[in-house]
Design a protein around this motif. Sequence first.
Motif, PDB file in Angstrom:
ATOM      1  N   ILE A  16       4.244 -34.511  25.507  1.00  0.00           N
ATOM      2  CA  ILE A  16       5.376 -33.614  25.343  1.00  0.00           C
ATOM      3  C   ILE A  16       6.001 -33.391  26.714  1.00  0.00           C
ATOM      4  O   ILE A  16       5.321 -33.010  27.660  1.00  0.00           O
ATOM      5  CB  ILE A  16       4.930 -32.264  24.755  1.00  0.00           C
ATOM      6  N   THR A  17       7.302 -33.651  26.816  1.00  0.00           N
ATOM      7  CA  THR A  17       7.978 -33.492  28.105  1.00  0.00           C
ATOM      8  C   THR A  17       8.822 -32.220  28.171  1.00  0.00           C
ATOM      9  O   THR A  17       9.158 -31.761  29.265  1.00  0.00           O
ATOM     10  CB  THR A  17       8.888 -34.689  28.403  1.00  0.00           C
ATOM     11  N   THR A  18       9.164 -31.642  27.006  1.00  0.00           N
ATOM     12  CA  THR A  18      10.014 -30.463  27.005  1.00  0.00           C
ATOM     13  C   THR A  18       9.895 -29.712  25.684  1.00  0.00           C
ATOM     14  O   THR A  18       9.556 -30.310  24.658  1.00  0.00           O
ATOM     15  CB  THR A  18      11.488 -30.849  27.229  1.00  0.00           C
ATOM     16  N   VAL A  19      10.162 -28.411  25.731  1.00  0.00           N
ATOM     17  CA  VAL A  19      10.310 -27.628  24.506  1.00  0.00           C
ATOM     18  C   VAL A  19      11.749 -27.118  24.395  1.00  0.00           C
ATOM     19  O   VAL A  19      12.046 -26.252  23.574  1.00  0.00           O
ATOM     20  CB  VAL A  19       9.320 -26.440  24.449  1.00  0.00           C
ATOM     21  N   ASP A  20      12.639 -27.679  25.203  1.00  0.00           N
ATOM     22  CA  ASP A  20      14.061 -27.354  25.137  1.00  0.00           C
ATOM     23  C   ASP A  20      14.666 -28.092  23.946  1.00  0.00           C
ATOM     24  O   ASP A  20      14.654 -29.324  23.909  1.00  0.00           O
ATOM     25  CB  ASP A  20      14.754 -27.790  26.431  1.00  0.00           C
ATOM     26  N   PRO A  21      15.183 -27.381  22.947  1.00  0.00           N
ATOM     27  CA  PRO A  21      15.696 -28.052  21.748  1.00  0.00           C
ATOM     28  C   PRO A  21      16.848 -28.996  22.035  1.00  0.00           C
ATOM     29  O   PRO A  21      17.070 -29.959  21.291  1.00  0.00           O
ATOM     30  CB  PRO A  21      16.133 -26.889  20.853  1.00  0.00           C
ATOM     31  N   ARG A  22      17.583 -28.755  23.105  1.00  0.00           N
ATOM     32  CA  ARG A  22      18.719 -29.617  23.447  1.00  0.00           C
ATOM     33  C   ARG A  22      18.273 -30.975  23.952  1.00  0.00           C
ATOM     34  O   ARG A  22      19.039 -31.951  23.922  1.00  0.00           O
ATOM     35  CB  ARG A  22      19.589 -28.938  24.509  1.00  0.00           C
ATOM     36  N   LEU A  23      17.034 -31.052  24.432  1.00  0.00           N
ATOM     37  CA  LEU A  23      16.544 -32.270  25.082  1.00  0.00           C
ATOM     38  C   LEU A  23      15.457 -32.989  24.301  1.00  0.00           C
ATOM     39  O   LEU A  23      14.997 -34.051  24.726  1.00  0.00           O
ATOM     40  CB  LEU A  23      16.011 -31.928  26.479  1.00  0.00           C
ATOM     41  N   SER A  24      15.007 -32.426  23.189  1.00  0.00           N
ATOM     42  CA  SER A  24      13.894 -33.032  22.444  1.00  0.00           C
ATOM     43  C   SER A  24      14.256 -34.417  21.942  1.00  0.00           C
ATOM     44  O   SER A  24      15.358 -34.655  21.441  1.00  0.00           O
ATOM     45  CB  SER A  24      13.487 -32.124  21.279  1.00  0.00           C
ATOM     46  N   ARG A  25      13.299 -35.354  22.073  1.00  0.00           N
ATOM     47  CA  ARG A  25      13.572 -36.753  21.741  1.00  0.00           C
ATOM     48  C   ARG A  25      12.619 -37.338  20.701  1.00  0.00           C
ATOM     49  O   ARG A  25      12.748 -38.494  20.327  1.00  0.00           O
ATOM     50  CB  ARG A  25      13.530 -37.613  23.011  1.00  0.00           C
ATOM     51  N   ASN A  26      11.635 -36.563  20.257  1.00  0.00           N
ATOM     52  CA  ASN A  26      10.739 -37.079  19.217  1.00  0.00           C
ATOM     53  C   ASN A  26      10.364 -35.935  18.276  1.00  0.00           C
ATOM     54  O   ASN A  26      10.721 -34.774  18.499  1.00  0.00           O
ATOM     55  CB  ASN A  26       9.494 -37.747  19.824  1.00  0.00           C
ATOM     56  N   ASN A  27       9.647 -36.280  17.218  1.00  0.00           N
ATOM     57  CA  ASN A  27       9.327 -35.318  16.170  1.00  0.00           C
ATOM     58  C   ASN A  27       8.485 -34.155  16.694  1.00  0.00           C
ATOM     59  O   ASN A  27       8.715 -32.988  16.330  1.00  0.00           O
ATOM     60  CB  ASN A  27       8.594 -36.025  15.031  1.00  0.00           C
ATOM     61  N   TYR A  28       7.508 -34.447  17.547  1.00  0.00           N
ATOM     62  CA  TYR A  28       6.660 -33.386  18.090  1.00  0.00           C
ATOM     63  C   TYR A  28       7.483 -32.404  18.918  1.00  0.00           C
ATOM     64  O   TYR A  28       7.355 -31.182  18.790  1.00  0.00           O
ATOM     65  CB  TYR A  28       5.545 -33.970  18.960  1.00  0.00           C
ATOM     66  N   GLU A  29       8.323 -32.936  19.806  1.00  0.00           N
ATOM     67  CA  GLU A  29       9.130 -32.061  20.659  1.00  0.00           C
ATOM     68  C   GLU A  29      10.089 -31.210  19.837  1.00  0.00           C
ATOM     69  O   GLU A  29      10.294 -30.034  20.139  1.00  0.00           O
ATOM     70  CB  GLU A  29       9.893 -32.899  21.684  1.00  0.00           C
ATOM     71  N   LYS A  31       9.687 -30.148  16.712  1.00  0.00           N
ATOM     72  CA  LYS A  31       8.948 -29.101  15.997  1.00  0.00           C
ATOM     73  C   LYS A  31       8.500 -27.992  16.940  1.00  0.00           C
ATOM     74  O   LYS A  31       8.570 -26.807  16.605  1.00  0.00           O
ATOM     75  CB  LYS A  31       7.749 -29.712  15.276  1.00  0.00           C
ATOM     76  N   LEU A  32       8.046 -28.361  18.125  1.00  0.00           N
ATOM     77  CA  LEU A  32       7.622 -27.349  19.094  1.00  0.00           C
ATOM     78  C   LEU A  32       8.816 -26.548  19.595  1.00  0.00           C
ATOM     79  O   LEU A  32       8.718 -25.327  19.799  1.00  0.00           O
ATOM     80  CB  LEU A  32       6.906 -28.021  20.268  1.00  0.00           C
ATOM     81  N   ALA A  33       9.953 -27.224  19.778  1.00  0.00           N
ATOM     82  CA  ALA A  33      11.157 -26.529  20.236  1.00  0.00           C
ATOM     83  C   ALA A  33      11.576 -25.449  19.249  1.00  0.00           C
ATOM     84  O   ALA A  33      12.033 -24.374  19.651  1.00  0.00           O
ATOM     85  CB  ALA A  33      12.290 -27.536  20.444  1.00  0.00           C
ATOM     86  N   ARG A  34      11.397 -25.694  17.947  1.00  0.00           N
ATOM     87  CA  ARG A  34      11.771 -24.688  16.939  1.00  0.00           C
ATOM     88  C   ARG A  34      10.871 -23.461  17.007  1.00  0.00           C
ATOM     89  O   ARG A  34      11.299 -22.363  16.647  1.00  0.00           O
ATOM     90  CB  ARG A  34      11.716 -25.312  15.546  1.00  0.00           C
ATOM     91  N   LEU A  35       9.618 -23.648  17.444  1.00  0.00           N
ATOM     92  CA  LEU A  35       8.720 -22.503  17.594  1.00  0.00           C
ATOM     93  C   LEU A  35       9.119 -21.634  18.785  1.00  0.00           C
ATOM     94  O   LEU A  35       8.898 -20.428  18.793  1.00  0.00           O
ATOM     95  CB  LEU A  35       7.276 -22.979  17.771  1.00  0.00           C
ATOM     96  N   VAL A  36       9.704 -22.278  19.794  1.00  0.00           N
ATOM     97  CA  VAL A  36      10.103 -21.570  21.012  1.00  0.00           C
ATOM     98  C   VAL A  36      11.536 -21.056  20.918  1.00  0.00           C
ATOM     99  O   VAL A  36      11.830 -19.937  21.334  1.00  0.00           O
ATOM    100  CB  VAL A  36       9.944 -22.491  22.239  1.00  0.00           C
ATOM    101  N   ALA A  37      12.421 -21.877  20.368  1.00  0.00           N
ATOM    102  CA  ALA A  37      13.849 -21.535  20.339  1.00  0.00           C
ATOM    103  C   ALA A  37      14.455 -21.930  18.998  1.00  0.00           C
ATOM    104  O   ALA A  37      14.972 -23.027  18.845  1.00  0.00           O
ATOM    105  CB  ALA A  37      14.583 -22.239  21.481  1.00  0.00           C
TER     106      ALA A  37
END
Length: 203
Positions: A16-29, A31-37
Motif C-alpha cells: 500500500i503506497t497511499t490512503v489518499d482516495p485521489r491517488l489510489s491505484r488498486n483495489n486495496y488502496e 478500500k482503505l481510502a474509503r475507511l479514511v476518507a
Amino acid sequence: RRTPADTLVVLIDTPITTVDPRLSRNNYESKLARLVAPGLTAVDTVDLVPRLELAEAVEAVDPVTFVVTLRPGLRFSDGSPLTAVDVAFTYRTILGGLGPFARSLAEKLAGVDALDARRARFRLHRPLATFFTDLDMGIVSMRAAGLDGVFAGGDAVGAGPYRLVTLGDTRLTLVANPHYHGAAPQLPRLDLRIVRDATARIL
C-alpha cells in the motif's frame, strides 16, 4: 506475540503506497481510502445502490448543475471542520491533473465551487445519469494537505471511521477516528501486513 483483542490483523499480498482516495491505484488502496476518507455518497457493496454519506442532500438546480449540502457538524480526524471548501479543493485538485482519475473526471465535471460552509455547487459538461454514484470520491482536508495539495508519505486526513497512524513497506495501521460522524467501528484498530508469498500468508 498475542494480538490485542481490539485489533484485527489482515494479511494482503500488495504493498500500500497511499490512503489518499485521489491517488489510489488498486483495489486495496481504494478500500482503505474509503475507511479514511469517505465521499459525499457511498455505493452499497451488496446491492450497488448509492446512498448519502457525508452529504445530507443532493439537489438538481438544472440538468447540469447540482448543489450538495453537507451533514452538519462534520469533522476530519484531526478535529478540524469539514466544509464545502474542502469538497471543492478535493475535486479541483483532481481536475487539475492529480491522480489516475483526473482524465475521466474532467470529461464529466466542468467545475466545483463552495457556496457557503455546507453547500458545494457541481457543474457538469452535460447531463449525467451516474452523477449521484460519481460523488463517492473521498473528501480530504485542504488545511492538512501540503502546498501542492498532496499529503506527505501517502497519508490523508479524511472524515472516515479510521485514521492512518502507520504506513510502511510491510505494514499499515489504522485506528478509530474519534471525530467520525457515524457509529464508532466495532474494532478500534486494523493492522494490515503485506506478505507477498501465498504459502506464508496461509501459514
